[in-house]
Scaffold this motif. Sequence first.
Motif, PDB file in Angstrom:
ATOM      1  N   ALA A 166       0.843  -1.201   0.000  1.00 21.95           N
ATOM      2  CA  ALA A 166       0.000   0.000   0.000  1.00 21.95           C
ATOM      3  C   ALA A 166       0.873   1.244   0.000  1.00 21.95           C
ATOM      4  N   CYS A 167       0.510   2.222  -0.813  1.00 21.11           N
ATOM      5  CA  CYS A 167       1.231   3.496  -0.861  1.00 21.11           C
ATOM      6  C   CYS A 167       0.555   4.569  -0.018  1.00 21.11           C
ATOM      7  N   LEU A 168      -0.686   4.311   0.384  1.00 21.64           N
ATOM      8  CA  LEU A 168      -1.455   5.284   1.148  1.00 21.64           C
ATOM      9  C   LEU A 168      -2.156   4.606   2.322  1.00 21.64           C
ATOM     10  N   PRO A 169      -2.229   5.269   3.461  1.00 21.06           N
ATOM     11  CA  PRO A 169      -3.055   4.748   4.548  1.00 21.06           C
ATOM     12  C   PRO A 169      -4.499   5.200   4.348  1.00 21.06           C
ATOM     13  N   ILE A 170      -5.404   4.576   5.063  1.00 21.22           N
ATOM     14  CA  ILE A 170      -6.801   5.018   5.118  1.00 21.22           C
ATOM     15  C   ILE A 170      -6.963   5.744   6.447  1.00 21.22           C
ATOM     16  N   VAL A 171      -7.419   6.996   6.389  1.00 26.70           N
ATOM     17  CA  VAL A 171      -7.527   7.815   7.599  1.00 26.70           C
ATOM     18  C   VAL A 171      -8.991   8.022   7.967  1.00 26.70           C
ATOM     19  N   VAL A 172      -9.309   7.712   9.212  1.00 21.87           N
ATOM     20  CA  VAL A 172     -10.648   7.901   9.764  1.00 21.87           C
ATOM     21  C   VAL A 172     -10.479   8.537  11.139  1.00 21.87           C
ATOM     22  N   SER A 173     -11.231   9.587  11.405  1.00 26.37           N
ATOM     23  CA  SER A 173     -11.170  10.244  12.706  1.00 26.37           C
ATOM     24  C   SER A 173     -11.482   9.251  13.825  1.00 26.37           C
ATOM     25  N   ALA A 174     -10.777   9.385  14.933  1.00 16.51           N
ATOM     26  CA  ALA A 174     -11.000   8.496  16.078  1.00 16.51           C
ATOM     27  C   ALA A 174     -12.427   8.599  16.603  1.00 16.51           C
ATOM     28  N   ASP A 175     -13.064   9.758  16.432  1.00 18.69           N
ATOM     29  CA  ASP A 175     -14.435   9.930  16.929  1.00 18.69           C
ATOM     30  C   ASP A 175     -15.485   9.813  15.816  1.00 18.69           C
ATOM     31  N   ALA A 176     -15.108   9.234  14.689  1.00 17.98           N
ATOM     32  CA  ALA A 176     -16.053   9.035  13.579  1.00 17.98           C
ATOM     33  C   ALA A 176     -17.135   8.039  13.988  1.00 17.98           C
ATOM     34  N   PRO A 177     -18.323   8.170  13.419  1.00 19.63           N
ATOM     35  CA  PRO A 177     -19.388   7.208  13.708  1.00 19.63           C
ATOM     36  C   PRO A 177     -18.973   5.795  13.289  1.00 19.63           C
ATOM     37  N   GLN A 178     -19.561   4.812  13.926  1.00 19.40           N
ATOM     38  CA  GLN A 178     -19.233   3.414  13.634  1.00 19.40           C
ATOM     39  C   GLN A 178     -19.437   3.073  12.160  1.00 19.40           C
ATOM     40  N   GLU A 179     -20.434   3.674  11.511  1.00 20.73           N
ATOM     41  CA  GLU A 179     -20.691   3.400  10.096  1.00 20.73           C
ATOM     42  C   GLU A 179     -19.505   3.805   9.227  1.00 20.73           C
ATOM     43  N   ILE A 180     -18.852   4.896   9.582  1.00 20.55           N
ATOM     44  CA  ILE A 180     -17.686   5.364   8.825  1.00 20.55           C
ATOM     45  C   ILE A 180     -16.513   4.415   9.052  1.00 20.55           C
ATOM     46  N   LYS A 181     -16.318   3.991  10.296  1.00 20.22           N
ATOM     47  CA  LYS A 181     -15.231   3.051  10.594  1.00 20.22           C
ATOM     48  C   LYS A 181     -15.455   1.727   9.872  1.00 20.22           C
ATOM     49  N   THR A 182     -16.702   1.289   9.803  1.00 21.86           N
ATOM     50  CA  THR A 182     -17.017   0.056   9.080  1.00 21.86           C
ATOM     51  C   THR A 182     -16.746   0.231   7.588  1.00 21.86           C
ATOM     52  N   ALA A 183     -17.106   1.370   7.040  1.00 21.52           N
ATOM     53  CA  ALA A 183     -16.852   1.644   5.622  1.00 21.52           C
ATOM     54  C   ALA A 183     -15.352   1.634   5.331  1.00 21.52           C
ATOM     55  N   ALA A 184     -14.553   2.163   6.247  1.00 21.34           N
ATOM     56  CA  ALA A 184     -13.097   2.159   6.069  1.00 21.34           C
ATOM     57  C   ALA A 184     -12.560   0.736   6.070  1.00 21.34           C
ATOM     58  N   ARG A 185     -13.058  -0.101   6.971  1.00 22.77           N
ATOM     59  CA  ARG A 185     -12.629  -1.512   6.990  1.00 22.77           C
ATOM     60  C   ARG A 185     -13.045  -2.223   5.709  1.00 22.77           C
ATOM     61  N   ASP A 186     -14.262  -1.947   5.246  1.00 23.75           N
ATOM     62  CA  ASP A 186     -14.728  -2.543   3.997  1.00 23.75           C
ATOM     63  C   ASP A 186     -13.844  -2.119   2.827  1.00 23.75           C
ATOM     64  N   LEU A 187     -13.520  -0.825   2.758  1.00 17.57           N
ATOM     65  CA  LEU A 187     -12.655  -0.336   1.683  1.00 17.57           C
ATOM     66  C   LEU A 187     -11.283  -0.977   1.761  1.00 17.57           C
ATOM     67  N   SER A 188     -10.728  -1.085   2.961  1.00 13.37           N
ATOM     68  CA  SER A 188      -9.425  -1.723   3.141  1.00 13.37           C
ATOM     69  C   SER A 188      -9.453  -3.150   2.597  1.00 13.37           C
ATOM     70  N   HIS A 189     -10.515  -3.866   2.897  1.00 14.95           N
ATOM     71  CA  HIS A 189     -10.639  -5.255   2.426  1.00 14.95           C
ATOM     72  C   HIS A 189     -10.772  -5.311   0.901  1.00 14.95           C
ATOM     73  N   ILE A 190     -11.578  -4.431   0.333  1.00 14.21           N
ATOM     74  CA  ILE A 190     -11.752  -4.402  -1.122  1.00 14.21           C
ATOM     75  C   ILE A 190     -10.433  -4.069  -1.808  1.00 14.21           C
ATOM     76  N   LEU A 191      -9.711  -3.079  -1.294  1.00 12.36           N
ATOM     77  CA  LEU A 191      -8.425  -2.714  -1.892  1.00 12.36           C
ATOM     78  C   LEU A 191      -7.410  -3.846  -1.758  1.00 12.36           C
ATOM     79  N   TRP A 192      -7.428  -4.556  -0.640  1.00 10.79           N
ATOM     80  CA  TRP A 192      -6.550  -5.715  -0.470  1.00 10.79           C
ATOM     81  C   TRP A 192      -6.862  -6.765  -1.527  1.00 10.79           C
ATOM     82  N   ARG A 193      -8.159  -7.033  -1.753  1.00 10.27           N
ATOM     83  CA  ARG A 193      -8.543  -8.025  -2.762  1.00 10.27           C
ATOM     84  C   ARG A 193      -8.106  -7.585  -4.154  1.00 10.27           C
TER      85      ARG A 193
END
Length: 75
Positions: free
Chosen positions: A12-39
């Motif tokens: 990976a050349c870039l990290p995925i950044v999510v605010s520590a106080d972001a809603p759970q839906e945003i954190k879940t979306a970041a995990r989903d994106l991380s998984h999709i990009l890994w695939r």
Amino acid sequence: MSKLRIADQGTACLPIVVSADAPQEIKTAARDLSHILWRMTGAKFEITDAADGAAIRFVIDNTLEEEQFVIKSCA
């Protein structure tokens, strides 16, 4: 138009950044994106709450209506 490389040869050349106080839906979306990009790339994308420089950032924009989103590249 400049190109932004997100991964190179399984690294990976870039990290995925999510605010520590972001809603759970945003954190879940970041995990989903991380998984999709890994695939897609074979690269493990780190999810963090801060990064200097270029990154994939999840930012809440209260001017958008529900279910709307914007994708921008910022180097």
